[in-house]
Design a protein around this motif. Structure first.
Motif, PDB file in Angstrom:
ATOM      1  N   THR A  13       0.831  -1.134   0.039  1.00 23.36           N
ATOM      2  CA  THR A  13       0.242   0.204   0.367  1.00 23.36           C
ATOM      3  C   THR A  13       1.038   1.367   0.275  1.00 23.36           C
ATOM      4  OG1 THR A  13      -1.715  -1.320   0.972  1.00 23.36           O
ATOM      5  CG2 THR A  13      -1.620   1.206   1.001  1.00 23.36           C
ATOM      6  N   ASP A  14       2.024   1.739   1.112  1.00 22.81           N
ATOM      7  CA  ASP A  14       2.674   2.460   0.374  1.00 22.81           C
ATOM      8  C   ASP A  14       3.483   2.516  -1.194  1.00 22.81           C
ATOM      9  OD1 ASP A  14       2.530   2.556   3.530  1.00 22.81           O
ATOM     10  OD2 ASP A  14       4.405   1.730   3.586  1.00 22.81           O
ATOM     11  N   ALA A  15       3.870   1.677  -1.844  1.00 22.77           N
ATOM     12  CA  ALA A  15       3.970   2.054  -2.691  1.00 22.77           C
ATOM     13  C   ALA A  15       2.541   2.157  -3.830  1.00 22.77           C
ATOM     14  CB  ALA A  15       5.063   0.621  -3.896  1.00 22.77           C
ATOM     15  N   TRP A  16       1.710   2.054  -3.805  1.00 22.37           N
ATOM     16  CA  TRP A  16       0.592   1.746  -3.826  1.00 22.37           C
ATOM     17  C   TRP A  16       0.244   3.852  -4.051  1.00 22.37           C
ATOM     18  CZ3 TRP A  16      -4.233   4.464  -2.618  1.00 22.37           C
ATOM     19  CH2 TRP A  16      -5.248   4.000  -4.087  1.00 22.37           C
ATOM     20  N   PHE A  17       0.664   3.836  -2.800  1.00 23.37           N
ATOM     21  CA  PHE A  17       0.734   6.134  -2.356  1.00 23.37           C
ATOM     22  C   PHE A  17       1.414   6.486  -3.521  1.00 23.37           C
ATOM     23  CE2 PHE A  17      -1.018   4.553   2.053  1.00 23.37           C
ATOM     24  CZ  PHE A  17      -3.171   5.120   1.614  1.00 23.37           C
ATOM     25  N   LEU A  18       2.825   5.971  -3.169  1.00 28.99           N
ATOM     26  CA  LEU A  18       3.100   6.817  -4.156  1.00 28.99           C
ATOM     27  C   LEU A  18       3.102   6.872  -5.423  1.00 28.99           C
ATOM     28  CD1 LEU A  18       6.284   5.446  -2.499  1.00 28.99           C
ATOM     29  CD2 LEU A  18       5.687   7.559  -2.134  1.00 28.99           C
ATOM     30  N   ARG A  19       2.869   5.514  -5.788  1.00 29.08           N
ATOM     31  CA  ARG A  19       2.517   5.533  -8.127  1.00 29.08           C
ATOM     32  C   ARG A  19       1.011   6.067  -7.781  1.00 29.08           C
ATOM     33  NH1 ARG A  19       2.949   0.396  -6.692  1.00 29.08           N
ATOM     34  NH2 ARG A  19       0.806  -0.024  -6.972  1.00 29.08           N
ATOM     35  N   ASN A  20       0.281   6.863  -6.919  1.00 21.32           N
ATOM     36  CA  ASN A  20      -0.411   7.992  -7.130  1.00 21.32           C
ATOM     37  C   ASN A  20      -0.797   8.820  -6.363  1.00 21.32           C
ATOM     38  OD1 ASN A  20      -3.705   5.706  -7.981  1.00 21.32           O
ATOM     39  ND2 ASN A  20      -2.001   4.085  -7.104  1.00 21.32           N
ATOM     40  N   GLY A  21       0.266   9.218  -6.400  1.00 15.91           N
ATOM     41  CA  GLY A  21       0.379  10.891  -6.077  1.00 15.91           C
ATOM     42  C   GLY A  21      -0.201  11.092  -4.450  1.00 15.91           C
ATOM     43  N   THR A  88      11.752  18.089  -3.782  1.00 14.94           N
ATOM     44  CA  THR A  88      12.816  17.538  -3.408  1.00 14.94           C
ATOM     45  C   THR A  88      12.956  17.192  -1.901  1.00 14.94           C
ATOM     46  OG1 THR A  88      14.423  19.765  -2.815  1.00 14.94           O
ATOM     47  CG2 THR A  88      14.729  18.130  -5.295  1.00 14.94           C
ATOM     48  N   ALA A  89      12.625  18.427  -0.982  1.00 16.55           N
ATOM     49  CA  ALA A  89      13.186  18.217   0.495  1.00 16.55           C
ATOM     50  C   ALA A  89      12.261  17.303   1.248  1.00 16.55           C
ATOM     51  CB  ALA A  89      13.417  19.361   1.364  1.00 16.55           C
ATOM     52  N   LEU A  90      10.673  18.184   0.691  1.00 14.94           N
ATOM     53  CA  LEU A  90       9.449  18.239   1.232  1.00 14.94           C
ATOM     54  C   LEU A  90       8.434  17.326   0.624  1.00 14.94           C
ATOM     55  CD1 LEU A  90       8.232  21.683   1.478  1.00 14.94           C
ATOM     56  CD2 LEU A  90       9.410  20.030   3.134  1.00 14.94           C
ATOM     57  N   ASN A  91       9.397  15.888  -0.612  1.00 10.47           N
ATOM     58  CA  ASN A  91       8.659  14.948  -0.978  1.00 10.47           C
ATOM     59  C   ASN A  91       7.283  15.695  -1.622  1.00 10.47           C
ATOM     60  OD1 ASN A  91      10.198  13.020  -0.215  1.00 10.47           O
ATOM     61  ND2 ASN A  91      10.170  12.856   2.176  1.00 10.47           N
ATOM     62  N   ALA A  92       7.442  16.352  -2.866  1.00 13.71           N
ATOM     63  CA  ALA A  92       5.966  16.497  -2.997  1.00 13.71           C
ATOM     64  C   ALA A  92       6.358  16.409  -5.034  1.00 13.71           C
ATOM     65  CB  ALA A  92       5.620  18.043  -2.951  1.00 13.71           C
ATOM     66  N   ARG A  93       7.306  15.725  -5.392  1.00 10.66           N
ATOM     67  CA  ARG A  93       7.654  15.770  -6.753  1.00 10.66           C
ATOM     68  C   ARG A  93       6.395  14.645  -7.273  1.00 10.66           C
ATOM     69  NH1 ARG A  93      13.364  13.955  -8.382  1.00 10.66           N
ATOM     70  NH2 ARG A  93      13.489  16.707  -8.214  1.00 10.66           N
ATOM     71  N   PRO A  94       6.267  13.097  -6.616  1.00  6.47           N
ATOM     72  CA  PRO A  94       5.322  12.406  -6.261  1.00  6.47           C
ATOM     73  C   PRO A  94       4.452  12.791  -6.722  1.00  6.47           C
ATOM     74  CG  PRO A  94       6.308  11.166  -5.542  1.00  6.47           C
ATOM     75  CD  PRO A  94       7.674  12.566  -4.768  1.00  6.47           C
ATOM     76  N   ILE A  95       4.095  13.653  -6.246  1.00  4.37           N
ATOM     77  CA  ILE A  95       2.492  14.475  -5.785  1.00  4.37           C
ATOM     78  C   ILE A  95       2.195  15.230  -7.470  1.00  4.37           C
ATOM     79  CG2 ILE A  95       0.976  16.070  -4.577  1.00  4.37           C
ATOM     80  CD1 ILE A  95       2.508  15.253  -2.066  1.00  4.37           C
TER      81      ILE A  95
END
Length: 339
Positions: A13-21, A88-95
């Motif tokens: 589910t962690d991976a699913w979250f990242l794939r879906n922004g 970068t630092a705030l991990n917003a790139r996948p979003i």
């Protein structure tokens, strides 16, 4: 479900979250964001950004002998630095990446909805375009002043989105029940876990449905990015329209009679003047602000726009609720789970 199966489901589910922004739905990513926002990391970054922005602004202003370049360059550097830190630092790139893919993947549907505001906008702005005062104001602005005005309109538009769009996200978790969760988790790594939790009388996964904090901000950011990209595309369309329209009808003698001096024309395109580009930029920036406000406040557009995203937001809310319930159960079984 065994403890090993629950752990596997949570990892998937962690991976699913990242794939879906939905990177802020992952506890480790949220912890990283909290660390990035701590004063010991944020204050040095802000200090360096201020110094670089001041040096760049003052340096370019002195080099170009234009004082107006200083504030516009400073603001531009600050915005670019903030975006870089967020990605970068705030991990917003996948979003942002997921939001962009959703936007460009559904342009055929989204742009016709956005273009509902275009006819009235073009009618109104065309009268401004053929207004001598607008040409006089913009022709007396240098590049720095014009860019500062465009940035001001852009900042106001984004600020308006961050004020209005949370209202839409806040409605997503208002009516969560077992049927909602089962539908949301279908086809996800938590499909089986959701059914087991729903069937367990001692579990209440719907109690975890309220979205707050970073996860709430995650959903808002997705909507903001999608909306900004749409508005930007339409603002560019307005800019190109007035370049073509002005190149056809705005002759140099007309422009000269309005601004009181000869326009700065291109050698091979005499009607494509610097003044025409300035007016087009100004009106395109104003159009972006107008489109932002009108589309978010227009009830018909909001119903169509958010109905397309509602299902995805509801799915995120449902999967998150089951995810938290499963983590809570695992924590009671094997000790505290990481926050």
């Amino acid at each position: 479900m065994s403890q090993t199966s629950r752990t596997d489901a949570l990892t998937a589910t962690d991976a699913w979250f990242l794939r879906n922004g939905l990177s802020y739905f992952v506890p480790e990513r949220r912890a990283a964001v909290r660390r990035a926002l701590q004063p010991r990391r944020l204050v040095p970054f802000v200090a360096v950004t201020v110094l670089v922005a001041a040096a760049a602004g003052i340096g370019l202003a002195l080099f170009a002998e234009s004082r107006s370049l200083a504030p516009s360059v400073m603001l531009t550097v600050a915005i670019v630095a903030a975006l870089w830190y967020g990605l970068t630092a705030l991990n917003a790139r996948p979003i942002v990446t997921w939001a962009l893919s959703q936007t460009f993947g559904s342009l055929r549907v989204l742009l016709p909805m956005m273009s509902r505001a275009l006819p009235l906008l073009l009618l109104f702005i065309t009268f401004l375009f053929i207004n001598a005062e607008v040409w006089q104001v913009t022709s007396r602005q240098d590049g720095g002043e014009l860019w500062l005005v465009a940035l001001l309109f852009s900042v106001l538009a984004v600020a308006f989105l961050f004020v209005r769009l949370p209202e839409e996200v806040d409605r997503t978790d208002d009516h969560v029940d077992d049927a909602f969760l089962l539908e949301a988790c279908a086809g996800t790594p938590l499909e089986q876990s959701c059914r087991e939790l729903v069937d367990d009388p001692e579990s209440d996964p719907a109690a975890y449905a309220q979205v707050t904090g970073y996860e709430f901000g995650n959903l808002v950011l997705v909507l903001v990015v999608i909306q900004v990209v749409q508005v930007l595309l339409l603002a560019v369309t307005v800019f190109l329209f007035f370049l073509v329209f002005g190149g056809l009808i705005m002759t140099n003698d007309v422009v000269e009679s309005w601004i009181g001096e000869g326009p700065h024309a291109w050698r091979y395109l005499p009607n494509l003047t610097v003044e025409l580009v300035q007016v087009s930029i100004f009106l395109a920036a104003f159009s972006g602000l107008y489109l932002t406000v009108s589309t978010v406040t227009d009830e018909t557009y909001r119903a169509q726009f958010f109905s397309r995203l509602q299902q995805q937001m509801e799915r995120a809310v449902g999967v998150r609720a089951v995810y938290l319930a499963l983590r809570d159960r695992e924590g009671r079984t094997s000790g505290p789970a990481p926050s």
